[in-house]
Design a protein around this motif. Structure first.
Motif, mmCIF file in Angstrom:
data_model
loop_
_atom_site.group_PDB
_atom_site.id
_atom_site.type_symbol
_atom_site.label_atom_id
_atom_site.label_comp_id
_atom_site.label_asym_id
_atom_site.label_seq_id
_atom_site.Cartn_x
_atom_site.Cartn_y
_atom_site.Cartn_z
ATOM 1 N N LEU A 1 -2.932 56.763 -35.789
ATOM 2 C CA LEU A 1 -2.080 57.836 -35.252
ATOM 3 C C LEU A 1 -0.628 57.550 -35.632
ATOM 4 C CD1 LEU A 1 -1.802 60.362 -33.343
ATOM 5 C CD2 LEU A 1 -1.472 58.729 -31.472
ATOM 6 N N VAL A 2 0.120 58.619 -35.917
ATOM 7 C CA VAL A 2 1.561 58.507 -36.160
ATOM 8 C C VAL A 2 2.259 59.537 -35.285
ATOM 9 C CG1 VAL A 2 3.428 58.656 -37.847
ATOM 10 C CG2 VAL A 2 1.199 57.735 -38.543
ATOM 11 N N GLU A 3 3.247 59.089 -34.511
ATOM 12 C CA GLU A 3 3.982 59.979 -33.614
ATOM 13 C C GLU A 3 5.474 59.953 -33.950
ATOM 14 O OE1 GLU A 3 1.320 59.597 -29.530
ATOM 15 O OE2 GLU A 3 3.110 58.365 -29.783
ATOM 16 N N ARG A 4 6.089 61.110 -33.918
ATOM 17 C CA ARG A 4 7.540 61.240 -34.092
ATOM 18 C C ARG A 4 8.174 61.183 -32.716
ATOM 19 N NH1 ARG A 4 12.339 61.696 -34.853
ATOM 20 N NH2 ARG A 4 13.392 63.029 -36.356
ATOM 21 N N LYS B 1 3.094 64.895 -32.878
ATOM 22 C CA LYS B 1 2.197 64.126 -33.733
ATOM 23 C C LYS B 1 2.530 64.449 -35.192
ATOM 24 C CE LYS B 1 -2.721 63.598 -34.843
ATOM 25 N NZ LYS B 1 -4.100 64.027 -34.496
ATOM 26 N N VAL B 2 2.535 63.420 -36.053
ATOM 27 C CA VAL B 2 2.828 63.610 -37.476
ATOM 28 C C VAL B 2 1.505 63.775 -38.220
ATOM 29 C CG1 VAL B 2 4.007 62.683 -39.499
ATOM 30 C CG2 VAL B 2 4.879 62.180 -37.204
ATOM 31 N N THR B 3 1.422 64.798 -39.044
ATOM 32 C CA THR B 3 0.178 65.147 -39.736
ATOM 33 C C THR B 3 0.019 64.356 -41.031
ATOM 34 O OG1 THR B 3 0.346 67.395 -38.849
ATOM 35 C CG2 THR B 3 -1.158 67.045 -40.720
ATOM 36 N N PRO B 4 -1.154 63.758 -41.264
ATOM 37 C CA PRO B 4 -1.366 63.034 -42.528
ATOM 38 C C PRO B 4 -1.653 63.998 -43.683
ATOM 39 C CG PRO B 4 -3.337 62.926 -41.175
ATOM 40 C CD PRO B 4 -2.298 63.614 -40.338
ATOM 41 N N ILE B 5 -1.190 63.652 -44.882
ATOM 42 C CA ILE B 5 -1.470 64.434 -46.088
ATOM 43 C C ILE B 5 -1.863 63.469 -47.203
ATOM 44 C CG2 ILE B 5 0.111 66.312 -45.485
ATOM 45 C CD1 ILE B 5 2.094 65.082 -47.539
ATOM 46 N N VAL C 1 5.219 65.433 -41.811
ATOM 47 C CA VAL C 1 3.961 64.932 -42.345
ATOM 48 C C VAL C 1 4.201 63.532 -42.914
ATOM 49 C CG1 VAL C 1 3.094 67.242 -42.904
ATOM 50 C CG2 VAL C 1 4.366 65.939 -44.637
ATOM 51 N N TYR C 2 3.080 62.781 -43.114
ATOM 52 C CA TYR C 2 3.206 61.453 -43.721
ATOM 53 C C TYR C 2 2.091 61.237 -44.723
ATOM 54 C CZ TYR C 2 -0.723 59.461 -41.027
ATOM 55 O OH TYR C 2 -1.965 59.191 -40.509
ATOM 56 N N TYR C 3 2.320 60.325 -45.670
ATOM 57 C CA TYR C 3 1.314 59.923 -46.638
ATOM 58 C C TYR C 3 1.369 58.408 -46.804
ATOM 59 C CZ TYR C 3 5.319 59.721 -49.833
ATOM 60 O OH TYR C 3 6.536 59.422 -50.405
ATOM 61 N N LEU C 4 0.291 57.806 -47.308
ATOM 62 C CA LEU C 4 0.207 56.367 -47.518
ATOM 63 C C LEU C 4 0.094 56.060 -49.005
ATOM 64 C CD1 LEU C 4 -2.343 55.439 -44.699
ATOM 65 C CD2 LEU C 4 0.153 55.372 -44.584
ATOM 66 N N ARG C 5 0.769 54.992 -49.436
ATOM 67 C CA ARG C 5 0.714 54.592 -50.841
ATOM 68 C C ARG C 5 1.183 53.156 -50.980
ATOM 69 N NH1 ARG C 5 -1.598 56.687 -55.578
ATOM 70 N NH2 ARG C 5 -0.316 56.156 -57.389
ATOM 71 N N ASP C 6 0.310 52.268 -51.478
ATOM 72 C CA ASP C 6 0.689 50.882 -51.791
ATOM 73 C C ASP C 6 1.376 50.186 -50.616
ATOM 74 O OD1 ASP C 6 -0.311 51.199 -54.350
ATOM 75 O OD2 ASP C 6 1.623 51.850 -55.168
ATOM 76 N N GLY D 1 5.139 57.228 -46.289
ATOM 77 C CA GLY D 1 6.213 58.135 -46.663
ATOM 78 C C GLY D 1 6.248 59.346 -45.749
ATOM 79 N N PHE D 2 7.445 59.882 -45.521
ATOM 80 C CA PHE D 2 7.607 61.025 -44.615
ATOM 81 C C PHE D 2 8.262 62.195 -45.336
ATOM 82 C CE2 PHE D 2 7.624 57.245 -41.929
ATOM 83 C CZ PHE D 2 6.678 57.580 -40.963
ATOM 84 N N LYS D 3 7.768 63.387 -44.993
ATOM 85 C CA LYS D 3 8.353 64.630 -45.482
ATOM 86 C C LYS D 3 8.592 65.540 -44.282
ATOM 87 C CE LYS D 3 8.097 64.399 -50.120
ATOM 88 N NZ LYS D 3 9.056 64.890 -51.082
ATOM 89 N N PRO D 4 9.744 66.193 -44.205
ATOM 90 C CA PRO D 4 10.957 65.939 -44.988
ATOM 91 C C PRO D 4 11.499 64.537 -44.698
ATOM 92 C CG PRO D 4 11.094 68.027 -43.781
ATOM 93 C CD PRO D 4 9.938 67.276 -43.211
ATOM 94 N N SER D 5 12.181 63.967 -45.672
ATOM 95 C CA SER D 5 12.782 62.655 -45.459
ATOM 96 C C SER D 5 14.031 62.807 -44.592
ATOM 97 C CB SER D 5 13.135 62.010 -46.798
ATOM 98 O OG SER D 5 13.992 62.849 -47.537
ATOM 99 N N PRO D 6 14.393 61.791 -43.824
ATOM 100 C CA PRO D 6 15.544 61.915 -42.915
ATOM 101 C C PRO D 6 16.876 61.922 -43.664
ATOM 102 C CG PRO D 6 14.705 59.682 -42.902
ATOM 103 C CD PRO D 6 13.737 60.472 -43.717
#
Length: 290
Positions: free
Chosen positions: A69-72, A82-86, A107-112, A116-121
């Motif tokens: 889970l990821v929460e803002r 709640k932050v949505t995974p993509i 939204v967030y994504y995972l890589r290596d 990462g978050f969109k939009p970025s702050p």
């Protein structure tokens, strides 16, 4: 050794071997628990937004980068959404520009090993996101605290090959975070426990809440994961069976092996998938009464 009918003078199984067997059993039992309830060993960590920064390191203690889970959060630490995974491949479909302070991190994504978050702050924000993940129970080890001084302070102690008596020392940063260190010798020190809040793999220093160094200095300790107490005997049964096998004691091996199988059977029938936000993990016994 008692379970395996193995006297202290019988050097068939060393302390290192027994610790290895206990850790092997721990891995098996923890895997079975996670298969039944992926959130059983759930932990959380906060991420601070940095202006114009899209990606951040995942907490090192998260096992296999498993995110549940990821929460803002708001600036006061309260829940925002709640932050949505993509999928990583879809990240460019989402807005890069932050319309408002609250809109960052839709939204967030995972890589290596990064998130990462969109939009970025567009501005910094402390503890902007709370990330929940799985931490696999750490391997157990046994050692001796240093004398009070550089390697043992009121809030830190060193865990290196010099301190180690049995077990395998991890060289991964924050591997021991959330594990428990327990002093097991000394009239003042026995029973003192602290949860490790950080572990620096480069310096081998673990950070804990304040203690009195004279209580634990030069005393023995064990480092153990937060593991369900009702399954401790399963670990002992497995280790005892391996010791008996090494000693070629068929009778004791069969007894300990059956104890292990019985313990695993109980685990499989007692562990159940937890309902979201419910605190009960274990099915009450059949004769349970309110």
């Amino acid at each position: 050794r008692e379970e395996a009918n193995l006297g202290a003078s019988q050097g068939v199984a060393s302390d290192n071997s027994i610790t290895y067997y206990l850790n092997r059993a721990k891995d098996i039992v923890a895997t079975l628990i996670i298969e039944a309830d992926v959130k059983f060993f759930e932990v959380d960590a906060n991420i601070t937004f940095v202006a114009s920064t899209e990606t951040y390191d995942l907490p090192r203690e998260f096992w296999q980068d498993k995110i549940t889970l990821v929460e803002r959060l708001n600036s006061d630490g309260t829940f925002l959404r709640k932050v949505t995974p993509i999928n990583f491949q879809d990240k460019e479909r989402y807005s890069v520009t932050q319309a408002s302070a609250d809109s960052a991190g839709q939204v967030y994504y995972l890589r290596d090993r990064k998130i990462g978050f969109k939009p970025s702050p567009s501005a910094a924000l402390t503890d902007a996101v709370k990330v929940y993940g799985i931490q696999f129970p750490q391997d157990m080890l046994w050692g001796t605290f240093s004398a009070a001084g550089t390697d043992l302070t009121a809030t830190t102690f060193k865990v290196d090959s010099t301190a180690l008596s049995a077990g395998r020392l991890s060289t991964e940063t924050d591997y021991y975070k959330n594990a428990v260190v327990r002093c097991i010798t000394g009239s003042a020190g026995t029973g003192i426990e602290r949860t490790i809040t950080a572990f620096n793999a480069a310096t081998h220093f673990a950070t804990v809440a304040t203690w009195t160094t004279s209580d634990v200095a030069s005393k023995q300790f064990v480092l153990i994961p937060k593991f369900p107490e009702q399954y401790h005997h399963a670990l002992i049964s497995f280790a005892a069976a391996q010791c008996a096998k090494k000693r070629k004691d068929r009778e004791t091996f069969n007894m300990c092996r059956q104890n292990w199988l019985d313990d695993i059977a109980i685990l499989k029938t007692s562990i159940e998938t937890r309902i979201y936000q419910e605190s009960m993990h274990i099915t009450p016994p059949i004769d349970y009464e309110d």
